[in-house]
Design an enzyme around this catalytic site. Structure first.
Site, PDB file in Angstrom:
ATOM      1  N   LYS A  96     -97.389 -22.708 -72.972  1.00  0.00           N
ATOM      2  CA  LYS A  96     -96.973 -23.064 -71.650  1.00  0.00           C
ATOM      3  C   LYS A  96     -97.919 -23.651 -70.495  1.00  0.00           C
ATOM      4  CE  LYS A  96     -94.652 -21.915 -67.598  1.00  0.00           C
ATOM      5  NZ  LYS A  96     -95.084 -22.983 -66.908  1.00  0.00           N
TER       6      LYS A  96
ATOM      7  N   GLU B 247    -104.404 -11.413 -68.546  1.00  0.00           N
ATOM      8  CA  GLU B 247    -105.796 -11.604 -67.923  1.00  0.00           C
ATOM      9  C   GLU B 247    -105.410 -12.043 -66.421  1.00  0.00           C
ATOM     10  OE1 GLU B 247    -108.397 -11.113 -69.008  1.00  0.00           O
ATOM     11  OE2 GLU B 247    -107.885 -11.080 -71.148  1.00  0.00           O
TER      12      GLU B 247
ATOM     13  N   CYS C 191    -110.571 -16.746 -61.108  1.00  0.00           N
ATOM     14  CA  CYS C 191    -110.097 -15.243 -61.325  1.00  0.00           C
ATOM     15  C   CYS C 191    -111.391 -14.397 -61.073  1.00  0.00           C
ATOM     16  CB  CYS C 191    -109.250 -15.154 -62.634  1.00  0.00           C
ATOM     17  SG  CYS C 191    -110.320 -15.329 -64.012  1.00  0.00           S
TER      18      CYS C 191
ATOM     19  N   GLU D 138    -105.604 -11.236 -52.885  1.00  0.00           N
ATOM     20  CA  GLU D 138    -106.666 -12.291 -53.340  1.00  0.00           C
ATOM     21  C   GLU D 138    -106.378 -13.675 -52.750  1.00  0.00           C
ATOM     22  OE1 GLU D 138    -105.383 -13.359 -57.527  1.00  0.00           O
ATOM     23  OE2 GLU D 138    -107.442 -13.765 -58.018  1.00  0.00           O
TER      24      GLU D 138
HETATM   25  P1  NAD Z   1     -98.869 -17.760 -61.615  1.00  0.00           P
HETATM   26  O1  NAD Z   1     -99.010 -16.173 -61.922  1.00  0.00           O
HETATM   27  O2  NAD Z   1     -97.992 -17.980 -60.639  1.00  0.00           O
HETATM   28  O3  NAD Z   1     -98.368 -18.541 -62.996  1.00  0.00           O
HETATM   29  C1  NAD Z   1     -99.253 -18.449 -64.006  1.00  0.00           C
HETATM   30  C2  NAD Z   1     -98.121 -19.036 -65.264  1.00  0.00           C
HETATM   31  O4  NAD Z   1     -97.029 -18.053 -65.280  1.00  0.00           O
HETATM   32  C3  NAD Z   1     -97.725 -20.473 -64.978  1.00  0.00           C
HETATM   33  O5  NAD Z   1     -97.498 -21.046 -66.273  1.00  0.00           O
HETATM   34  C4  NAD Z   1     -96.253 -20.175 -64.404  1.00  0.00           C
HETATM   35  O6  NAD Z   1     -95.212 -21.221 -64.665  1.00  0.00           O
HETATM   36  C5  NAD Z   1     -95.949 -18.823 -65.145  1.00  0.00           C
HETATM   37  N1  NAD Z   1     -94.625 -18.079 -64.598  1.00  0.00           N
HETATM   38  C6  NAD Z   1     -94.329 -17.924 -63.514  1.00  0.00           C
HETATM   39  N2  NAD Z   1     -93.379 -17.106 -63.314  1.00  0.00           N
HETATM   40  C7  NAD Z   1     -92.879 -16.879 -64.394  1.00  0.00           C
HETATM   41  C8  NAD Z   1     -92.004 -15.925 -65.293  1.00  0.00           C
HETATM   42  N3  NAD Z   1     -90.929 -15.411 -64.423  1.00  0.00           N
HETATM   43  N4  NAD Z   1     -91.956 -15.891 -66.617  1.00  0.00           N
HETATM   44  C9  NAD Z   1     -92.841 -16.162 -67.250  1.00  0.00           C
HETATM   45  N5  NAD Z   1     -93.984 -17.206 -66.801  1.00  0.00           N
HETATM   46  C10 NAD Z   1     -93.837 -17.417 -65.392  1.00  0.00           C
HETATM   47  O7  NAD Z   1    -100.334 -17.886 -61.347  1.00  0.00           O
HETATM   48  P2  NAD Z   1    -101.143 -18.905 -60.626  1.00  0.00           P
HETATM   49  O8  NAD Z   1    -100.820 -19.192 -59.301  1.00  0.00           O
HETATM   50  O9  NAD Z   1    -100.633 -20.241 -61.401  1.00  0.00           O
HETATM   51  O10 NAD Z   1    -102.464 -18.785 -61.092  1.00  0.00           O
HETATM   52  C11 NAD Z   1    -103.406 -18.120 -60.091  1.00  0.00           C
HETATM   53  C12 NAD Z   1    -103.303 -16.593 -60.681  1.00  0.00           C
HETATM   54  O11 NAD Z   1    -104.132 -16.618 -62.060  1.00  0.00           O
HETATM   55  C13 NAD Z   1    -104.308 -15.856 -59.780  1.00  0.00           C
HETATM   56  O12 NAD Z   1    -103.867 -14.461 -59.486  1.00  0.00           O
HETATM   57  C14 NAD Z   1    -105.615 -15.599 -60.603  1.00  0.00           C
HETATM   58  O13 NAD Z   1    -106.451 -14.740 -60.538  1.00  0.00           O
HETATM   59  C15 NAD Z   1    -104.930 -15.708 -62.089  1.00  0.00           C
HETATM   60  N6  NAD Z   1    -105.945 -16.052 -63.019  1.00  0.00           N
HETATM   61  C16 NAD Z   1    -106.704 -15.196 -63.730  1.00  0.00           C
HETATM   62  C17 NAD Z   1    -107.574 -15.521 -64.999  1.00  0.00           C
HETATM   63  C18 NAD Z   1    -108.123 -14.313 -65.629  1.00  0.00           C
HETATM   64  O14 NAD Z   1    -108.524 -14.692 -66.826  1.00  0.00           O
HETATM   65  N7  NAD Z   1    -107.978 -12.950 -65.429  1.00  0.00           N
HETATM   66  C19 NAD Z   1    -107.930 -16.722 -64.846  1.00  0.00           C
HETATM   67  C20 NAD Z   1    -107.537 -17.583 -64.063  1.00  0.00           C
HETATM   68  C21 NAD Z   1    -106.570 -17.304 -63.194  1.00  0.00           C
END
Ligand code: NAD
Length: 487
Positions: free
Chosen positions: A173, A248, A282, A379
């Site tokens: 997704k 992650e 991240c 963050e």
């Molecule tokens: P997010 O957690 O809002 O969304 C990530 C994904 O989860 C999206 O595809 C979203 O549609 C999906 N999602 C949202 N609600 C959901 C639910 N209830 N059930 C299942 N899926 C759901 O994150 P974001 O705002 O898109 O990205 C930023 C975050 O990602 C930051 O906190 C960042 O640090 C983290 N990040 C971590 C890494 C790593 O490798 N550790 C890498 C990049 C980003």
């Protein structure tokens, strides 16, 4: 307006609904996206399950799987520029980085192509003379992969690559924000010749599409990258299917600079650590922990570098900092700066949301020394650095570990024994010494604490997409003795 489709069971489909994707550089709609809902999710998961157990994929040798992965890697390399332009257009991430990063994504697929036929089982030296016992490593099952908007091709490659090497099938997704590059990548999966249903790529909103996927009863494992709050939803959802998870998540990574460090090099690494990708990384080194005796000098150096950064349109190769990906993200950065300033943090540079179109935010430095600033704990996921000073090595370590996150860290010093003490003492999944923001398909990547669990990259990541089966074979021709005693 450009139009994109989902990829389900080898076909390109419109999805149950449609929505518009916004160009972060202008704030205007630029593409028409498919919105997958529960029905699409169900179709994709069923296709993946069928491909796993019945289709031609299940009959391929590991070497044949590897060959398909090599082909995919070549296609990614050949289409890197096109994919980079889409990622830049849809997420605002600068073309300078997307073009380099996507060319490197091809190497991730190559790495896992090579691993496909090196995932071995084992023969056990069992403690019974008439038994041969083996362990087989089999694909873990149908995998759900949920990724955020930043670096979607990279963050999906570290999941798709090892999962395909292990023989899994999957539903990926893409984030609802900026899904264009991943939906376009589906065309390369198709062209590479993966059988229908092996890789399905959809997009949709978290609460509908993401939730339906992560709790689907046929999902065996959920590989998630995103924020900790969403991770909690994923873990709760996985209670439905009892799927395993790898998470992650974000970070509040410390960047420690000792007075003996090469300050020019440390300052460049700090710029890379917090302003590259507009801070939407991240592993952003978002907490600078600097030795007090050099604090002013180092801050001046950083201020000059921050103010010289070329902020501009992301499709221009000269741009160094582009817009944030969404309006939501821009508002979040502004609000957290406001809260931090109210608590006593001092703006060294930046800090003001610019006028005009697009979701821009200037490189910002906040001096938080002696202040309980929320910017030290929360963050931003934006170009904002929070600074504190330390007097002793013990202080530096205490400040570094003063976080619930634990993804990355940086240590800048010329003192070898001190570097070794900090490597052991820092509670984070990655310690970079005299460097920052370096990654490789060969090196595992992942966090401690609120930064999640599980590792991506490296051989172990492929093994995490397998489950073991224990095979017992009796080698004696004698009848089985006493059937009422376990042997
Ligand atoms: P997010 O957690 O809002 O969304 C990530 C994904 O989860 C999206 O595809 C979203 O549609 C999906 N999602 C949202 N609600 C959901 C639910 N209830 N059930 C299942 N899926 C759901 O994150 P974001 O705002 O898109 O990205 C930023 C975050 O990602 C930051 O906190 C960042 O640090 C983290 N990040 C971590 C890494 C790593 O490798 N550790 C890498 C990049 C980003």
């Amino acid at each position: 307006m450009q139009r994109f489709q989902c990829y389900i069971d080898g076909e390109f489909l419109d999805g149950e609904a449609r929505y518009r994707s916004i160009d972060p550089a202008t704030g205007k709609d630029w593409a028409d996206m498919p919105e997958a809902r529960e029905g699409d999710v169900d179709r994709a998961v069923n296709a993946a399950e069928k491909a796993l157990y019945e289709g031609p994929w299940s009959k391929l040798t590991a070497t044949q799987r590897g060959k398909l992965l090599y082909k995919l890697a070549d296609l990614v390399a050949a289409n890197a520029q096109k994919l980079a332009e889409l990622e830049t257009r849809d997420t605002g991430k600068i073309i300078r980085e997307t073009s380099a990063q996507i060319a490197y994504v091809a190497d991730y697929y190559r790495y896992y192509a090579g691993i496909a036929d090196k995932i071995e089982g084992s023969y056990l030296p069992i403690d019974k003379p008439d038994m041969d016992v083996w362990l087989r490593r089999e694909p873990i099952g149908v995998v759900a992969m949920v990724v955020p908007w930043n670096s979607q091709l990279f963050l999906s490659a570290v999941k798709i690559g090892p999962a395909l090497a292990a023989g899994c099938t999957m539903v990926v997704k893409a984030s609802e924000d900026g899904p264009a590059p991943l939906l376009e990548f589906a065309r390369l999966v198709h062209e590479a010749g993966f059988p229908a249903g092996v890789v399905n790529i959809i997009t949709g909103f978290g609460a509908s599409c993401g939730a339906a996927l992560s709790r689907h009863p046929k999902i065996a494992h959920v590989a998630f990258t995103g924020g900790p709050e969403t991770a909690r939803h994923i873990v709760r959802n996985s209670a439905e299917n009892l799927a395993s998870t790898s998470l992650e998540l974000g970070g509040k990574s410390p960047f420690i600079v000792f007075a003996d460090a090469d300050l020019e090099s440390a300052a460049n690494a700090q710029v890379a650590g917090i302003f590259a990708a507009t801070g939407q990384s991240c592993v952003a080194g978002s907490r600078l922990i600097v030795e007090r005796s050099i604090k002013d000098r180092f801050l001046n150096l950083l201020k000059d570098k921050a103010e010289a950064i070329r902020v501009g349109t992301p499709l221009d190769m000269a741009t160094e900092v582009g817009p944030l990906a969404t309006k939501r993200q821009q508002d979040h950065v502004a609000a957290l700066i406001h809260k931090s300033v109210q608590s006593g943090a001092r703006i060294v540079t930046g800090g003001q949301m610019p006028e005009g179109e697009g979701f821009y935010f200037p490189p910002t430095i906040l001096d938080c020394d002696g202040v309980a600033s929320p910017s030290l704990a929360e963050e931003f996921f934006g170009p904002v650095l929070s600074v504190v000073a330390f007097d002793t090595e013990a202080d530096a370590l205490r400040l570094a570990n003063d976080t619930r996150y634990g993804l990355a860290s940086g240590v800048f010093t010329q003192n070898l024994t001190r570097a070794h003490r900090l490597m052991k003492g820092i509670r984070a999944g990655i310690v970079w010494v005299n460097t920052y923001r370096a990654v490789s398909p060969i090196a595992p990547f992942g966090g401690f604490g609120l930064s999640g669990h599980g590792r991506e990259g490296g051989l172990a990541a492929a093994l995490d997409y397998t489950r073991t089966k224990t095979i017992w074979l009796r080698t004696s021709d004698d009848p089985i003795p006493d059937p009422f005693v376990m042997r």
